[in-house]
Design a protein around this motif. Structure first.
Motif, PDB file in Angstrom:
ATOM      1  N   ASN A  38       0.744  -1.221  -0.114  1.00  0.00           N
ATOM      2  CA  ASN A  38       0.137  -0.270   0.041  1.00  0.00           C
ATOM      3  C   ASN A  38       0.970   1.261   0.058  1.00  0.00           C
ATOM      4  N   VAL A  65       2.385   1.439  -3.469  1.00  0.00           N
ATOM      5  CA  VAL A  65       1.189   2.029  -4.685  1.00  0.00           C
ATOM      6  C   VAL A  65       0.944   3.496  -4.200  1.00  0.00           C
ATOM      7  N   ALA A  66       0.997   4.080  -3.181  1.00  0.00           N
ATOM      8  CA  ALA A  66       0.682   5.444  -2.874  1.00  0.00           C
ATOM      9  C   ALA A  66       1.866   6.091  -3.367  1.00  0.00           C
ATOM     10  N   ARG A 125       4.032   5.424  -5.781  1.00  0.00           N
ATOM     11  CA  ARG A 125       3.932   5.606  -7.220  1.00  0.00           C
ATOM     12  C   ARG A 125       2.979   6.521  -7.947  1.00  0.00           C
ATOM     13  N   ALA A 126       1.660   6.365  -7.046  1.00  0.00           N
ATOM     14  CA  ALA A 126       0.521   7.439  -7.366  1.00  0.00           C
ATOM     15  C   ALA A 126       0.983   8.679  -7.333  1.00  0.00           C
ATOM     16  N   SER A 174       5.370   8.857   1.977  1.00  0.00           N
ATOM     17  CA  SER A 174       5.248   7.358   1.402  1.00  0.00           C
ATOM     18  C   SER A 174       6.705   6.802   1.465  1.00  0.00           C
ATOM     19  N   LEU A 211       1.885   3.671 -11.691  1.00  0.00           N
ATOM     20  CA  LEU A 211       1.211   2.783 -10.794  1.00  0.00           C
ATOM     21  C   LEU A 211       1.438   1.407 -11.552  1.00  0.00           C
ATOM     22  N   SER A 248      -5.906   8.442  -8.791  1.00  0.00           N
ATOM     23  CA  SER A 248      -6.643   8.030  -7.358  1.00  0.00           C
ATOM     24  C   SER A 248      -7.404   6.785  -7.390  1.00  0.00           C
ATOM     25  N   ARG A 263      -5.200   3.722  -7.983  1.00  0.00           N
ATOM     26  CA  ARG A 263      -4.509   3.463  -6.636  1.00  0.00           C
ATOM     27  C   ARG A 263      -5.495   2.782  -5.630  1.00  0.00           C
ATOM     28  N   GLU A 264      -6.776   3.408  -5.588  1.00  0.00           N
ATOM     29  CA  GLU A 264      -7.828   2.661  -4.880  1.00  0.00           C
ATOM     30  C   GLU A 264      -8.014   1.374  -5.329  1.00  0.00           C
TER      31      GLU A 264
END
Length: 468
Positions: free
Chosen positions: A172, A175-176, A178-179, A239, A265, A441, A444-445
């Motif tokens: 997580n 991923v955050a 890279r987002a 992050s 992402l 976003s 990512r979600e």
């Protein structure tokens, strides 16, 4: 006659050792979820992987390195490992009560009492060997052992759960990261475009082709983009701090690793969910822990029942002694052997109350298990619903980004040709930027939901990666 009586008592009570108390056992209907099939639609994605190899299927070397680092040195896992060692030691110690205990003693004294006459100096010495053995007549010791073994298994399951939780935390955070990086790149490109517009507007204003209002609007638009870029950079930094905390690597090492990958992402990667809730639920770590707690509570009921029954223990001792007083010397051997039977007669209802309390704790453990099963089914169902919705929203956002990009390109060309004003350009640019950041976003979600579903269905960290 006394030896015969002792042998008779031992023989009768030893014959009762096979009469172990019955432990409470829940039936299958109490353990399985009521739902026989999932009510939510199974999530779908363009790429599917086997659940056991899910992390490796991301095919992201940077993520792999961070995951392995977190599994090798993490306080959460070390704490869980220590709990396993404690529970294992307790489980092994329970077996020792099934065997006799043997001890040795050696005593030597030299004394004189001047209050007595004659006050000789006396030397005493003795060595001895004693043994005791509590016979497990009703299976109480075995019940205690079963409870401690169940507790050990629960600690082992918690360790596996900690592994998956740490991996999910790393994924997580990654991923955050890279987002935020992807959004920062979009905002940076947008800022560059806005600065060019600002420069062009200032050039037009210098020759009287643009008003001061247009210059102020272009400058405000540039400042707004600078603020957004700072927000994205803050997200990247936070992050990185999260990855440092969970992996145990230094910040320089984390930054060096993430610099090797692409600032985008990972592509969504899914897995097939078993259609039978009962199969999925029993894979979950929290359910398995609650199942072991039910076994522990059942063992406690057995121990409480045994406490109300007669107990038998055997005791034996051998001693060799010697005493010297003045010219007198005495030496000799002594031994003793015999059973001891204890029968609870009166305890003001304490033992019965303790048995009832143990039975109540068993019912509580069973109810907690059933509650956790319901929660698990709900969690899987809700996550699948969210994933289905996320897939639809991502697809719609991709369409909106494509549309706003066409509008932005056309408006920008018209503005340069003088057929569109600056306000039209800023509006189209804002629509595009909003759609682009929303797209990232949502993606990512979507990835975070897949990670949540992986945990919800009892995903495992590969056991050959890090051992305990």
């Amino acid at each position: 006659m006394r030896q015969r009586l002792n042998l008779m008592v031992i023989t009768v009570l030893a014959a009762l050792t096979g009469c172990a108390v019955n432990l409470p056992q829940p039936d299958a209907a109490q353990l399985e979820p009521k739902e026989k099939a999932w009510q939510a639609s199974a999530p779908s994605t363009a790429r599917l992987a086997a659940q056991k190899e899910w992390w490796q299927s991301w095919q992201d070397p940077v993520l792999d390195g961070l995951l392995i680092a977190a599994q090798q040195a993490n306080p959460t896992l070390e704490f869980a490992q220590a709990r396993i060692r404690e529970a294992r030691a307790k489980a092994y110690s329970a077996k020792s009560y099934l065997w006799p205990t043997i001890g040795a003693t050696a005593v030597g004294t030299r004394s004189q009492n001047e209050l007595m006459s004659p006050n000789y100096i006396t030397n005493n010495g003795s060595v001895g060997l004693d043994a005791s053995w509590e016979i497990d007549l009703w299976g109480g010791i075995r019940a205690a052992e079963q409870g401690l073994v169940a507790n050990m298994k629960a600690r082992e399951v918690e360790w596996h759960d900690a592994q998956v939780s740490v991996a999910a935390e790393v994924a997580n955070a990654y991923v955050a990261l890279r987002a935020y990086q992807a959004m920062a790149d979009i905002v940076a490109a947008d800022l560059e475009s806005r600065n060019r517009s600002l420069q062009l507007t200032q050039d037009k204003a210098s020759v009287g082709l643009a008003s001061p209002v247009d210059v102020a609007l272009a400058d405000a638009s540039s400042a707004d983009s600078v603020a957004q870029l700072a927000e994205m950079q803050e997200g990247v930094a936070i992050s990185i701090k999260a990855l440092v905390a969970v992996t145990g690597l230094s910040e320089a090492q984390v930054r060096a690793q993430i610099s090797q990958g692409q600032r985008q992402l990972p592509q969504p990667l899914g897995f097939a969910v078993t259609s039978l809730p009962a199969e999925v639920i029993t894979q979950r770590h929290d359910i398995r822990v609650e199942a072991e707690k039910v076994k522990v509570a059942a063992a406690d009921v057995g121990i409480a029942k045994v406490a109300r029954l007669p107990s038998l223990s055997l005791f034996g001792a051998i001693s060799v002694g010697r005493q010297e007083t003045s010219s007198v010397e005495l030496s000799g051997n002594s031994w003793s052997f015999g059973p001891t039977v204890k029968l609870p007669i009166f305890n003001a209802g304490r033992l019965k109350s303790e048995e009832e309390a143990a039975q109540a704790r068993f019912e509580q453990a069973l109810a907690m298990y059933q509650q956790q099963v319901r929660f698990a089914v709900r969690e899987v169902e809700q996550t699948m619903v969210k994933l289905d919705s996320s897939n639809q929203r991502v697809a719609a956002t991709l369409r909106s980004v494509a549309g706003y990009q066409k509008q932005q390109d056309a408006t920008n060309a018209m503005w340069k040709a003088g057929s569109a004003n600056l306000l039209d350009l800023e509006i189209s640019r804002r629509f595009l930027l909003t759609a682009q950041t929303k797209q990232i976003s949502l993606q990512r979600e979507q990835l975070a939901l897949w990670i949540s579903l992986y945990k919800a269905v009892g995903g495992e960290w590969p056991q050959n990666s890090v051992s305990h």
